[in-house]
Motif scaffolding. Sequence first.
Motif, PDB file in Angstrom:
ATOM      1  N   GLY A   1      -7.435   7.479  -6.137  1.00 51.06           N
ATOM      2  CA  GLY A   1      -8.209   8.427  -4.764  1.00 51.06           C
ATOM      3  C   GLY A   1      -6.913   9.489  -4.234  1.00 51.06           C
ATOM      4  N   THR A   2      -5.615   8.770  -3.987  1.00 51.31           N
ATOM      5  CA  THR A   2      -4.291   9.607  -4.138  1.00 51.31           C
ATOM      6  C   THR A   2      -4.983  11.008  -5.214  1.00 51.31           C
ATOM      7  OG1 THR A   2      -3.133   7.898  -3.013  1.00 51.31           O
ATOM      8  CG2 THR A   2      -1.952  10.230  -3.851  1.00 51.31           C
ATOM      9  N   PHE A   3      -4.898  10.563  -6.165  1.00 53.75           N
ATOM     10  CA  PHE A   3      -4.830  11.388  -7.750  1.00 53.75           C
ATOM     11  C   PHE A   3      -5.462  12.726  -7.123  1.00 53.75           C
ATOM     12  CE2 PHE A   3      -3.028   8.622 -11.163  1.00 53.75           C
ATOM     13  CZ  PHE A   3      -1.828   9.663 -10.598  1.00 53.75           C
ATOM     14  N   LEU A   4      -7.053  12.703  -7.269  1.00 55.65           N
ATOM     15  CA  LEU A   4      -8.339  13.454  -6.351  1.00 55.65           C
ATOM     16  C   LEU A   4      -7.600  13.709  -4.850  1.00 55.65           C
ATOM     17  CD1 LEU A   4     -11.470  10.727  -6.933  1.00 55.65           C
ATOM     18  CD2 LEU A   4     -10.337  12.696  -8.986  1.00 55.65           C
ATOM     19  N   VAL A   5      -7.161  13.702  -4.186  1.00 56.73           N
ATOM     20  CA  VAL A   5      -7.013  14.135  -2.859  1.00 56.73           C
ATOM     21  C   VAL A   5      -6.042  15.184  -3.380  1.00 56.73           C
ATOM     22  CG1 VAL A   5      -5.686  13.630  -0.561  1.00 56.73           C
ATOM     23  CG2 VAL A   5      -7.253  12.429  -1.386  1.00 56.73           C
ATOM     24  N   MET A   6      -4.942  15.054  -4.323  1.00 56.59           N
ATOM     25  CA  MET A   6      -3.725  16.268  -4.665  1.00 56.59           C
ATOM     26  C   MET A   6      -4.725  17.248  -5.778  1.00 56.59           C
ATOM     27  SD  MET A   6      -1.340  15.351  -2.834  1.00 56.59           S
ATOM     28  CE  MET A   6       0.109  16.207  -4.032  1.00 56.59           C
ATOM     29  N   VAL A   7      -5.275  16.286  -6.178  1.00 54.68           N
ATOM     30  CA  VAL A   7      -6.064  17.808  -6.709  1.00 54.68           C
ATOM     31  C   VAL A   7      -6.286  19.118  -5.964  1.00 54.68           C
ATOM     32  CG1 VAL A   7      -7.771  18.746  -8.479  1.00 54.68           C
ATOM     33  CG2 VAL A   7      -6.841  16.657  -8.685  1.00 54.68           C
ATOM     34  N   GLY A   8      -7.228  18.662  -4.927  1.00 55.86           N
ATOM     35  CA  GLY A   8      -7.488  19.301  -3.666  1.00 55.86           C
ATOM     36  C   GLY A   8      -6.113  20.120  -3.014  1.00 55.86           C
ATOM     37  N   VAL A   9      -5.155  19.094  -2.948  1.00 52.06           N
ATOM     38  CA  VAL A   9      -4.209  20.229  -1.607  1.00 52.06           C
ATOM     39  C   VAL A   9      -3.219  20.821  -3.166  1.00 52.06           C
ATOM     40  CG1 VAL A   9      -1.853  19.630  -1.010  1.00 52.06           C
ATOM     41  CG2 VAL A   9      -3.661  18.223  -0.539  1.00 52.06           C
TER      42      VAL A   9
ATOM     43  N   PHE B   1       0.980  -1.223  -0.205  1.00 51.93           N
ATOM     44  CA  PHE B   1      -0.087  -0.022   0.114  1.00 51.93           C
ATOM     45  C   PHE B   1       0.884   1.209   0.711  1.00 51.93           C
ATOM     46  CE2 PHE B   1      -2.414   3.608   2.607  1.00 51.93           C
ATOM     47  CZ  PHE B   1      -2.604   3.482   1.948  1.00 51.93           C
ATOM     48  N   ILE B   2       2.281   1.586   0.853  1.00 51.37           N
ATOM     49  CA  ILE B   2       3.106   2.377   0.819  1.00 51.37           C
ATOM     50  C   ILE B   2       3.106   2.465  -0.482  1.00 51.37           C
ATOM     51  CG2 ILE B   2       5.311   3.271   1.989  1.00 51.37           C
ATOM     52  CD1 ILE B   2       4.076   1.967   4.717  1.00 51.37           C
ATOM     53  N   THR B   3       4.195   1.393  -0.819  1.00 51.87           N
ATOM     54  CA  THR B   3       4.325   1.495  -2.292  1.00 51.87           C
ATOM     55  C   THR B   3       3.276   2.522  -3.073  1.00 51.87           C
ATOM     56  OG1 THR B   3       5.824  -0.500  -1.640  1.00 51.87           O
ATOM     57  CG2 THR B   3       6.326   0.127  -3.781  1.00 51.87           C
ATOM     58  N   VAL B   4       2.209   2.209  -3.555  1.00 52.02           N
ATOM     59  CA  VAL B   4       1.265   1.562  -4.187  1.00 52.02           C
ATOM     60  C   VAL B   4       1.557   4.015  -4.379  1.00 52.02           C
ATOM     61  CG1 VAL B   4      -1.436   2.082  -4.713  1.00 52.02           C
ATOM     62  CG2 VAL B   4       0.313   0.155  -5.168  1.00 52.02           C
TER      63      VAL B   4
END
Length: 217
Positions: free
Chosen positions: A161-169, A4-7
């Motif tokens: 999910g990481t991408f979508l969070v980072m868009v907000g960031v 998970f951490i790697t991904v």
Amino acid sequence: MSEFITVLTGGLIAFVVTNLDDIIILLLFFSQVDANFRRRHIVIGQYLGFVVLILASLPGYFGGLVVPQEWIGLLGVLPIAIGFKQLLDRGSENDDQVQMVNLHFERSSSSNRVTSFLLGALSPQTYKVAAVTIANGGDNISIYIPLFAGTNFTSLSTIVGTFLVMVGVWCSIAYLLTRHPTIARVLTRYGKPLVPFVLIALGLFIMYERGTFSLLR
């Protein structure tokens, strides 16, 4: 857990590498916020454009179609068209009715904020931001396709999910930078007149980098 951490790390690195230039574009957008162009237009447009980029990259996950670089570069026509339109419309006055409607929704009670949000999502301003996000996403697609390839559904969900969070960031960072007095002063004075030229240059760069001009031979 280590997988998970790697991904997650891979998703973060891929996002940052492919979206460093988006900070500049977002700075320019946030510097133009007024009665007709709201922060919600930028945020919703950025998310809308990014979702399209993710969908366009899904063939990598399914092991299917890979879009040729030259054709991806044709997306550069979008910021060029928007830039020229802004140059042509520069002398026009804002529509008073649109300003009054926007101000009404901005001051409305919380029960009307859903309506205001939906109007923001449907606004042409939102689609302009989305169009620039998509047009600037050639690198995103070319990197996300191989990134998605060979992943399982759980890994794909983590990356998306990481991408979508980072868009907000990313939107938050750009907005906070425009709130800095020095940066805000410079962008307010020089940002708006430069926006059409930046968009045109961005479109030409995208087409050149992708080798799109070779299609004209």
